[in-house]
Motif scaffolding. Structure first.
Motif, PDB file in Angstrom:
ATOM      1  N   SER A 170      -9.707   8.011  71.760  1.00  0.00           N
ATOM      2  CA  SER A 170      -9.226   8.023  73.134  1.00  0.00           C
ATOM      3  C   SER A 170      -9.437   9.410  73.726  1.00  0.00           C
ATOM      4  N   LEU A 171     -10.040   9.472  74.911  1.00  0.00           N
ATOM      5  CA  LEU A 171     -10.325  10.735  75.576  1.00  0.00           C
ATOM      6  C   LEU A 171      -9.792  10.702  76.997  1.00  0.00           C
ATOM      7  N   TYR A 172      -9.530  11.892  77.548  1.00  0.00           N
ATOM      8  CA  TYR A 172      -9.043  12.048  78.908  1.00  0.00           C
ATOM      9  C   TYR A 172     -10.022  12.939  79.667  1.00  0.00           C
ATOM     10  N   ILE A 173     -10.437  12.483  80.858  1.00  0.00           N
ATOM     11  CA  ILE A 173     -11.421  13.197  81.666  1.00  0.00           C
ATOM     12  C   ILE A 173     -10.692  14.100  82.647  1.00  0.00           C
ATOM     13  N   CYS A 174     -11.020  15.370  82.628  1.00  0.00           N
ATOM     14  CA  CYS A 174     -10.420  16.335  83.548  1.00  0.00           C
ATOM     15  C   CYS A 174     -10.874  16.020  84.971  1.00  0.00           C
ATOM     16  N   PRO A 175      -9.982  15.932  85.957  1.00  0.00           N
ATOM     17  CA  PRO A 175     -10.391  15.611  87.330  1.00  0.00           C
ATOM     18  C   PRO A 175     -11.134  16.744  88.020  1.00  0.00           C
ATOM     19  N   GLN A 176     -11.172  17.926  87.452  1.00  0.00           N
ATOM     20  CA  GLN A 176     -11.815  19.061  88.096  1.00  0.00           C
ATOM     21  C   GLN A 176     -13.219  19.321  87.569  1.00  0.00           C
ATOM     22  N   CYS A 177     -13.401  19.271  86.241  1.00  0.00           N
ATOM     23  CA  CYS A 177     -14.702  19.589  85.649  1.00  0.00           C
ATOM     24  C   CYS A 177     -15.265  18.459  84.802  1.00  0.00           C
ATOM     25  N   ASN A 178     -14.558  17.334  84.713  1.00  0.00           N
ATOM     26  CA  ASN A 178     -14.981  16.191  83.897  1.00  0.00           C
ATOM     27  C   ASN A 178     -15.068  16.530  82.408  1.00  0.00           C
ATOM     28  N   GLY A 179     -14.321  17.514  81.968  1.00  0.00           N
ATOM     29  CA  GLY A 179     -14.262  17.824  80.555  1.00  0.00           C
ATOM     30  C   GLY A 179     -13.427  16.817  79.798  1.00  0.00           C
ATOM     31  N   ARG A 180     -13.735  16.638  78.493  1.00  0.00           N
ATOM     32  CA  ARG A 180     -13.048  15.662  77.660  1.00  0.00           C
ATOM     33  C   ARG A 180     -11.963  16.336  76.836  1.00  0.00           C
ATOM     34  N   SER A 181     -10.750  15.801  76.896  1.00  0.00           N
ATOM     35  CA  SER A 181      -9.630  16.262  76.074  1.00  0.00           C
ATOM     36  C   SER A 181      -9.097  15.083  75.283  1.00  0.00           C
ATOM     37  N   CYS A 182      -8.520  15.373  74.118  1.00  0.00           N
ATOM     38  CA  CYS A 182      -8.083  14.305  73.219  1.00  0.00           C
ATOM     39  C   CYS A 182      -6.597  14.004  73.307  1.00  0.00           C
ATOM     40  N   GLY A 183      -5.820  14.775  74.041  1.00  0.00           N
ATOM     41  CA  GLY A 183      -4.385  14.528  74.099  1.00  0.00           C
ATOM     42  C   GLY A 183      -3.753  15.117  75.336  1.00  0.00           C
ATOM     43  N   LEU A 184      -2.547  14.641  75.640  1.00  0.00           N
ATOM     44  CA  LEU A 184      -1.742  15.131  76.757  1.00  0.00           C
ATOM     45  C   LEU A 184      -0.322  15.406  76.266  1.00  0.00           C
ATOM     46  N   PRO A 185       0.310  16.461  76.780  1.00  0.00           N
ATOM     47  CA  PRO A 185      -0.211  17.466  77.716  1.00  0.00           C
ATOM     48  C   PRO A 185      -1.074  18.491  77.001  1.00  0.00           C
ATOM     49  N   SER A 186      -1.998  19.086  77.725  1.00  0.00           N
ATOM     50  CA  SER A 186      -2.900  20.078  77.150  1.00  0.00           C
ATOM     51  C   SER A 186      -3.527  20.868  78.289  1.00  0.00           C
ATOM     52  N   ARG A 187      -4.395  21.782  77.915  1.00  0.00           N
ATOM     53  CA  ARG A 187      -5.159  22.562  78.881  1.00  0.00           C
ATOM     54  C   ARG A 187      -6.644  22.280  78.672  1.00  0.00           C
ATOM     55  N   CYS A 188      -7.344  22.096  79.764  1.00  0.00           N
ATOM     56  CA  CYS A 188      -8.785  21.860  79.683  1.00  0.00           C
ATOM     57  C   CYS A 188      -9.468  23.103  79.134  1.00  0.00           C
ATOM     58  N   LYS A 189     -10.264  22.944  78.098  1.00  0.00           N
ATOM     59  CA  LYS A 189     -10.940  24.082  77.485  1.00  0.00           C
ATOM     60  C   LYS A 189     -12.057  24.644  78.347  1.00  0.00           C
ATOM     61  N   ILE A 190     -12.469  23.919  79.358  1.00  0.00           N
ATOM     62  CA  ILE A 190     -13.578  24.382  80.204  1.00  0.00           C
ATOM     63  C   ILE A 190     -13.066  25.123  81.442  1.00  0.00           C
ATOM     64  N   CYS A 191     -12.143  24.500  82.194  1.00  0.00           N
ATOM     65  CA  CYS A 191     -11.647  25.107  83.431  1.00  0.00           C
ATOM     66  C   CYS A 191     -10.211  25.603  83.330  1.00  0.00           C
ATOM     67  N   ASP A 192      -9.554  25.442  82.186  1.00  0.00           N
ATOM     68  CA  ASP A 192      -8.197  25.921  81.941  1.00  0.00           C
ATOM     69  C   ASP A 192      -7.175  25.289  82.885  1.00  0.00           C
ATOM     70  N   LEU A 193      -7.408  24.058  83.296  1.00  0.00           N
ATOM     71  CA  LEU A 193      -6.476  23.346  84.156  1.00  0.00           C
ATOM     72  C   LEU A 193      -5.446  22.608  83.296  1.00  0.00           C
ATOM     73  N   PRO A 194      -4.149  22.760  83.560  1.00  0.00           N
ATOM     74  CA  PRO A 194      -3.146  22.000  82.803  1.00  0.00           C
ATOM     75  C   PRO A 194      -3.287  20.506  83.078  1.00  0.00           C
ATOM     76  N   LEU A 195      -3.372  19.730  82.010  1.00  0.00           N
ATOM     77  CA  LEU A 195      -3.529  18.288  82.110  1.00  0.00           C
ATOM     78  C   LEU A 195      -2.228  17.624  81.687  1.00  0.00           C
ATOM     79  N   VAL A 196      -1.674  16.796  82.554  1.00  0.00           N
ATOM     80  CA  VAL A 196      -0.407  16.128  82.298  1.00  0.00           C
ATOM     81  C   VAL A 196      -0.523  14.682  82.749  1.00  0.00           C
ATOM     82  N   SER A 197       0.556  13.945  82.563  1.00  0.00           N
ATOM     83  CA  SER A 197       0.657  12.569  83.039  1.00  0.00           C
ATOM     84  C   SER A 197       2.007  12.396  83.717  1.00  0.00           C
TER      85      SER A 197
END
Length: 409
Positions: A292-319
């Protein structure tokens, strides 16, 4: 002329003291060692030492007391460094096992009850500080358990504060900066080029709060540092008391306008991709194929869990559920009133017959058993009866915490 050295344990136990001092020491030990260290140092007769300290309320009770009075401002987003003392003193009475166990449990509960916060792990041993985990939502309990078996050397709290200062000075200004030290040593050594007093002005300037939970007697220089930075220094009397003191730090600390300035925080609500609807892909944070992956709405980077920070644009990812859980941890549910129930009364949550005592919600007037009452206030943190009465559309209109819209805020 060669001076004779006396071990620290001999001095603490007063082996060479007078008969009267040894008798007072026996009387103090006979009282089950249930008092704080400073009370044992007071020049008071043994009869006055029989008074026991007041019971320590768990964090749930503290939140209930706060909810009944004026609501205090608390930091929702926390950046905490957990420092574990693994010096040679931790091997005494196998204290390192307690430190590793309690620190692992504390880290898991901290991430659960503070979903928007980040936790880092530091280890003290051999007069140095070793970083086991950077600030984030992941915790390496296995690495801490492995390194704890090699506890050695002396404790150097200055090295831990210096390392934590380097990691906390670049965090956002809207977060609460904290350092929690789990101490087992009876003393701390300073670095040759840096002393404890040299770090105090910098810690004040960066608004870093230092707290200590110790298994040994108080250390004046560390207690003074905690008081000056707005933290607290606690001495554990036993295993249960040590766990209670750790639970106090799960609650977000009180803040004012000088420490943290309120401001808007930009966060992203990613879109989830299931394994059936895509080809196997790797996440950006671990570079491993995930189901399961989560797509960052800013850079379309893939993250594997929430909450986290996008490794590409450093945007906090939450739900939406993460934000709601963070809000409920700061604003707790009001306690229910105890009422006497009959044998035919059923619990609203589990639908089981209650014995003779129940808990009634003051808003929806629904009655719950004692087990469900404890689960609602400690885990669920919202009343099922109130949720059943309130339509879902009204909840979405009242608070943005239940908004399911994708995008960034």
């Amino acid at each position: 002329m060669q001076l004779e050295t006396v071990p620290v344990d001999d001095i603490a136990e007063e082996v060479d003291a007078a008969a009267q001092d040894r008798e007072q020491l026996r009387q103090a030990r006979a009282l089950e060692a249930r008092w704080r260290w400073e009370s044992l140092l007071e020049d008071a007769p043994p009869a006055q030492l029989e008074e026991k300290p007041a019971s320590i309320a768990p964090p749930a009770e503290q939140l209930r007391e706060a909810s009944q009075g004026v609501q205090a401002r608390r930091g929702v987003i926390r950046f905490l460094y957990l420092v574990v003392d693994l010096a040679e003193a931790a091997l005494r009475e196998r204290r390192w096992e307690l430190l590793v166990q309690q620190s692992s449990q504390f880290a898991e509960r901290f991430v659960t009850e503070n979903p928007l916060s980040e936790l880092g792990l530091l280890a003290l041993r051999d007069a140095s500080c070793e970083a086991l985990a950077p600030l984030g939502t992941a915790f390496t309990a296995a690495k801490l358990n492995a390194i704890a078996k090699e506890a050695k050397g002396r404790c150097c709290a200055v090295a831990a504060l210096q390392r934590a200062l380097q990691g906390l000075q670049d965090v956002p200004s809207y977060g609460v900066r904290e350092v929690l030290i789990l101490l087992a040593s009876v003393a701390t050594c300073n670095l040759q080029e840096l002393a404890m007093e040299d770090l105090l002005p910098t810690l004040r300037l960066k608004n870093i709060r230092v707290s200590v939970v110790s298994l040994s007697p108080e250390i004046f220089v560390l207690k003074n540092l905690c008081v000056e930075t707005g933290g607290r220094f606690d001495v554990a009397l036993n295993k249960a008391h040590f766990e209670e003191l750790l639970l106090r730090h799960l609650v977000a600390p009180k803040i004012d306008g000088k420490d943290v300035a309120p401001q808007m925080v930009r966060m992203g609500f990613p879109r989830q991709l299931e394994a059936e609807a895509r080809k196997p892909e790797a996440c950006c944070c671990h570079c491993q194929v995930q189901n399961s992956l989560y797509i960052c709405p800013q850079c379309n980077g893939r993250s594997c869990g929430l909450p986290s920070r996008c490794k590409i644009c450093d945007l906090p990812l939450v739900s939406a559920s993460v934000l709601a859980r963070a809000f409920r941890s700061v604003v707790p549910l009001a306690p229910f009133a105890s009422v006497a129930m009959g044998l035919a009364s059923r619990c609203k949550a589990c639908h089981r017959f209650m014995d003779s005592l129940g808990a009634r919600c003051g808003t929806c007037q629904q009655v719950f058993c004692q087990t469900c009452d404890s689960f609602i206030h400690q885990v669920l943190r919202q009343c099922p009866g109130c949720l059943e009465r309130t339509p879902l559309d009204d909840q979405r209109n009242k608070s943005c915490l239940h908004c399911t819209r994708q995008g960034s805020v």
